[in-house]
Design a protein around this motif. Structure first.
Motif, PDB file in Angstrom:
ATOM      1  N   VAL A   5      69.561  62.735  36.317  1.00  0.00           N
ATOM      2  CA  VAL A   5      68.463  61.439  36.387  1.00  0.00           C
ATOM      3  C   VAL A   5      68.856  60.818  37.474  1.00  0.00           C
ATOM      4  CG1 VAL A   5      67.908  59.716  34.874  1.00  0.00           C
ATOM      5  CG2 VAL A   5      68.614  61.849  33.798  1.00  0.00           C
ATOM      6  N   THR A   7      67.689  56.865  38.927  1.00  0.00           N
ATOM      7  CA  THR A   7      66.670  55.600  38.250  1.00  0.00           C
ATOM      8  C   THR A   7      66.355  54.929  39.542  1.00  0.00           C
ATOM      9  OG1 THR A   7      68.052  55.696  36.433  1.00  0.00           O
ATOM     10  CG2 THR A   7      66.868  53.851  37.034  1.00  0.00           C
ATOM     11  N   GLU A   9      64.637  51.255  40.369  1.00  0.00           N
ATOM     12  CA  GLU A   9      64.107  49.930  39.734  1.00  0.00           C
ATOM     13  C   GLU A   9      63.206  49.320  40.799  1.00  0.00           C
ATOM     14  OE1 GLU A   9      66.742  47.451  37.661  1.00  0.00           O
ATOM     15  OE2 GLU A   9      68.265  49.127  37.155  1.00  0.00           O
ATOM     16  N   THR A  37      64.970  64.626  36.575  1.00  0.00           N
ATOM     17  CA  THR A  37      64.224  63.317  36.021  1.00  0.00           C
ATOM     18  C   THR A  37      64.356  62.252  36.805  1.00  0.00           C
ATOM     19  OG1 THR A  37      64.639  64.115  33.896  1.00  0.00           O
ATOM     20  CG2 THR A  37      63.808  61.792  34.080  1.00  0.00           C
ATOM     21  N   ARG A  39      63.733  58.316  37.063  1.00  0.00           N
ATOM     22  CA  ARG A  39      63.322  57.545  35.891  1.00  0.00           C
ATOM     23  C   ARG A  39      62.970  56.225  36.803  1.00  0.00           C
ATOM     24  NH1 ARG A  39      67.923  56.918  32.530  1.00  0.00           N
ATOM     25  NH2 ARG A  39      67.020  58.742  31.235  1.00  0.00           N
ATOM     26  N   VAL A  41      61.784  52.225  36.595  1.00  0.00           N
ATOM     27  CA  VAL A  41      62.061  51.192  35.553  1.00  0.00           C
ATOM     28  C   VAL A  41      61.258  49.678  36.382  1.00  0.00           C
ATOM     29  CG1 VAL A  41      63.633  49.734  34.570  1.00  0.00           C
ATOM     30  CG2 VAL A  41      64.132  51.888  34.961  1.00  0.00           C
ATOM     31  N   SER A  70      60.771  65.882  36.227  1.00  0.00           N
ATOM     32  CA  SER A  70      59.786  64.945  35.125  1.00  0.00           C
ATOM     33  C   SER A  70      60.062  63.559  35.920  1.00  0.00           C
ATOM     34  CB  SER A  70      60.183  64.899  33.706  1.00  0.00           C
ATOM     35  OG  SER A  70      61.777  64.703  33.431  1.00  0.00           O
ATOM     36  N   GLN A  72      59.831  59.876  34.318  1.00  0.00           N
ATOM     37  CA  GLN A  72      59.719  58.787  33.224  1.00  0.00           C
ATOM     38  C   GLN A  72      59.534  57.388  34.050  1.00  0.00           C
ATOM     39  OE1 GLN A  72      63.572  58.804  31.506  1.00  0.00           O
ATOM     40  NE2 GLN A  72      63.185  60.588  30.597  1.00  0.00           N
ATOM     41  N   ALA A  80      55.641  52.695  28.355  1.00  0.00           N
ATOM     42  CA  ALA A  80      56.098  54.009  28.990  1.00  0.00           C
ATOM     43  C   ALA A  80      55.346  55.135  29.069  1.00  0.00           C
ATOM     44  CB  ALA A  80      57.665  54.375  28.449  1.00  0.00           C
ATOM     45  N   VAL A  82      55.603  59.284  30.241  1.00  0.00           N
ATOM     46  CA  VAL A  82      56.337  60.556  31.013  1.00  0.00           C
ATOM     47  C   VAL A  82      55.451  61.813  31.507  1.00  0.00           C
ATOM     48  CG1 VAL A  82      58.022  62.539  30.519  1.00  0.00           C
ATOM     49  CG2 VAL A  82      58.360  60.181  29.371  1.00  0.00           C
TER      50      VAL A  82
END
Length: 88
Positions: A5, A7, A9, A37, A39, A41, A70, A72, A80, A82
């Motif tokens: 994953v 992330t 932001e 993934t 992510r 945010v 993917s 998210q 949210a 996906v």
């Protein structure tokens, strides 16, 4: 299957999203033993724009690579969404 994953932001730039997706796709092609993934945010892009970017990636990538990816997204209003392998 292991998962990786990443992330990010607060991004507002579609080019960052595209670059991250392509980097993840390259990693997935080299090592298909992991899902990847991204992510996002407090995403500064609209859900419509994110859908467009995901669709463009889906058209460009081989199905076996796309199946390992993917996205998210958590939008500033808290909802949210996906896209990708986690949709199933």
């Amino acid at each position: 299957m292991e998962s990786q994953v990443r992330t990010i932001e607060g991004t507002r730039a579609a080019r960052i999203l595209r670059a991250e997706l392509m980097a993840m796709a390259g990693a997935a092609a080299r090592d298909p033993s992991r899902t990847r993934t991204l992510r996002l945010v407090r995403l500064g892009l609209s859900e419509t724009r994110l859908q467009q970017e995901w669709s463009a990636a889906a058209e460009a990538l081989r199905p076996e690579v796309l199946a390992l990816l993917s996205v998210q997204a958590v939008f500033p209003d808290g909802h949210a969404r996906v896209f990708g392998s986690m949709e199933r």
